[in-house]
Scaffold this motif. Structure first.
Motif, short mmCIF file in Angstrom:
data_model
loop_
_atom_site.label_atom_id
_atom_site.label_comp_id
_atom_site.label_asym_id
_atom_site.label_seq_id
_atom_site.Cartn_x
_atom_site.Cartn_y
_atom_site.Cartn_z
N VAL A 1 -4.38 -7.56 -13.21
CA VAL A 1 -3.02 -7.99 -13.49
C VAL A 1 -2.92 -8.63 -14.88
O VAL A 1 -2.00 -8.35 -15.66
CB VAL A 1 -2.53 -8.97 -12.41
N ALA B 1 -0.76 -7.31 -18.18
CA ALA B 1 0.20 -8.16 -18.88
C ALA B 1 -0.11 -8.21 -20.37
O ALA B 1 0.79 -8.14 -21.22
CB ALA B 1 0.18 -9.56 -18.29
N ILE C 1 7.53 -8.69 -13.17
CA ILE C 1 6.57 -9.10 -12.14
C ILE C 1 7.32 -9.24 -10.83
O ILE C 1 8.18 -10.10 -10.69
CB ILE C 1 5.89 -10.43 -12.52
N GLU C 2 7.01 -8.37 -9.88
CA GLU C 2 7.73 -8.35 -8.61
C GLU C 2 6.76 -8.64 -7.47
O GLU C 2 5.72 -8.00 -7.35
CB GLU C 2 8.39 -6.99 -8.39
N ASP C 3 7.13 -9.62 -6.64
CA ASP C 3 6.34 -9.90 -5.45
C ASP C 3 7.05 -10.97 -4.64
O ASP C 3 8.07 -11.52 -5.07
CB ASP C 3 4.92 -10.35 -5.82
N LYS D 1 3.83 -15.53 -9.65
CA LYS D 1 4.56 -14.72 -10.63
C LYS D 1 4.93 -15.55 -11.86
O LYS D 1 4.63 -15.18 -12.99
CB LYS D 1 5.83 -14.13 -10.01
N THR E 1 10.44 -12.30 -13.64
CA THR E 1 9.95 -12.24 -12.27
C THR E 1 11.12 -11.89 -11.35
O THR E 1 12.28 -12.19 -11.67
CB THR E 1 9.33 -13.58 -11.82
N ARG F 1 5.90 -2.64 -14.43
CA ARG F 1 6.13 -3.55 -13.31
C ARG F 1 4.80 -3.75 -12.59
O ARG F 1 4.09 -2.79 -12.29
CB ARG F 1 7.16 -2.98 -12.33
N ILE F 2 4.48 -5.00 -12.32
CA ILE F 2 3.25 -5.29 -11.62
C ILE F 2 3.55 -6.17 -10.41
O ILE F 2 4.59 -6.84 -10.36
CB ILE F 2 2.21 -5.99 -12.52
N SER F 3 2.66 -6.15 -9.45
CA SER F 3 2.73 -7.03 -8.29
C SER F 3 1.48 -7.88 -8.27
O SER F 3 0.37 -7.37 -8.48
CB SER F 3 2.85 -6.21 -7.00
N MET F 4 1.66 -9.15 -8.00
CA MET F 4 0.52 -10.06 -8.00
C MET F 4 -0.38 -9.83 -6.78
O MET F 4 -1.60 -9.74 -6.90
CB MET F 4 1.01 -11.52 -8.00
#
Length: 357
Positions: free
Chosen positions: A68, A72, A84-86, A92, A189, A212-215
């Protein structure tokens, strides 16, 4: 009216009027900061050295998420924007703050709320009684790194205030255009759309985010380390800058010089084109997605100390760069076929060029 902006500057104290942390006020005639150096600049060795310092600084705060953190950093060096979606509570905002604090530049944070207005982000022209004229009061978007917390809790009208600045690196207020300084990055986020009190991001807004990433939840060992690290004080309080805006500009210039062979370029185009023709998707990836994919691949290769892009770089970045831009059909939603599954299927199916050099 409740204003949800916070003039928080992590490295420099903000002024009381909500102006940027930089000493200069934005003006229509001022151009963006020029590139550092004469084109010779630092090479890959210098990039790796500075990038590793930034990565280590962020990883001192974000436990057990090296992939992650690398993604970034890739978006930062690709001159892109990160979504950042979660679910709540997985770090986030902590990731966004850690990346911002690792670079000594102007940073502003915006807490998105339902009552937030576009002018709370871009700024507003206010009448000055002493000068008897309108004076522009810049908003928090006038910074090198803008942290937008829970962006999908604001209305689409307010979200649209970021469209121009994210794509064109400028802000237009009352017919006057104000350029933004380099580097400029929006780190936002958002909570999953299924959660209460959220608005789905418009397609044009999502398309401007490079990745787009997810933690995700940490593994037990990383969570145990987190308890020790956060026991007495937040590691953010101990985080000091390891680079500045000039360093980041120089690294971006190095990334731009990365070689992308015709075969790899065509591979990226084939992958994006396949999303437009897939039966499970009613909206495929845009030409902007192709540009973002190749730019991110350049940065990804540079972080591996390579001056050329491999097909592997395109494959590794395909899901985070493309999936959030795609809209599944109703049938695919019923069958729970997510865009991530479609992109992974296309990566496994399309022929790969024999060489990336």
């Amino acid at each position: 009216m409740a204003v949800g902006t916070h003039g928080e500057s992590y490295m420099q104290a903000p002024t009381g009027s909500g102006e940027p942390a930089s000493a200069d006020r934005p003006s229509p005639s001022r151009s963006s900061s020029p590139s550092d150096g004469d084109g010779s600049g630092p090479g890959l060795d210098g990039l790796a050295q500075v990038a590793n310092k930034i990565r280590d600084a962020v990883e001192s705060v974000i436990e057990g998420k090296p992939g992650v953190v690398r993604l970034a950093l890739t978006v930062l060096l690709a001159e892109g924007h990160l979504l950042i979606e979660d679910v709540p509570g997985v770090g986030k905002t902590m990731l966004a703050k850690a990346l911002a604090r690792s670079v000594d530049c102007s940073v502003r944070r915006v807490q998105f709320t339902p009552d937030l207005l576009p002018s709370d982000i871009t700024g507003v022209s206010a009448y000055n009684q002493e000068l008897r004229e309108f004076e522009f009061k810049p908003g928090p978007v006038f910074a090198n790194i803008v942290v937008g917390d829970e962006i999908n809790r604001a209305s689409p009208k307010t979200q649209s205030a970021l469209l121009e600045c994210m794509e064109e690196r400028q802000v237009t207020v009352d017919g006057v255009t104000y350029p933004l300084d380099r580097p400029f990055m929006v780190i936002s986020t958002q909570n999953p759309v299924e959660m209460e009190g959220t608005y789905p991001l418009p397609e044009a807004q999502r398309d401007r985010f490079t990745a787009r990433i997810s933690m995700g939840y940490p593994d037990p060992a990383a969570e145990l380390d987190m308890l020790d690290a956060h026991g007495q004080s937040s590691p953010l309080d101990r985080l000091t800058p390891v680079a500045d805006a000039a360093d980041v500009r120089a690294l971006i210039d190095v990334v731009r010089r990365q070689h992308v062979s015709p075969g790899v370029r065509q591979y990226a185009i084939d992958l994006v084109t396949a999303t437009r023709n897939h039966p499970d998707l009613r909206l495929g990836a845009s030409p902007r997605a192709t540009l973002h994919l190749v730019r991110a691949a350049r940065a990804y290769a540079a972080l591996d100390d390579r001056d050329y892009v491999l097909p592997d770089d395109i494959q590794d970045l395909a899901v985070p760069v493309l999936a959030h831009r795609l809209l599944p059909t109703a049938e695919a939603q019923v069958e729970r076929r997510r865009p991530e599954h479609v992109v992974t299927e296309l990566v496994n199916r399309l022929p790969v060029p024999s060489s990336g050099k």
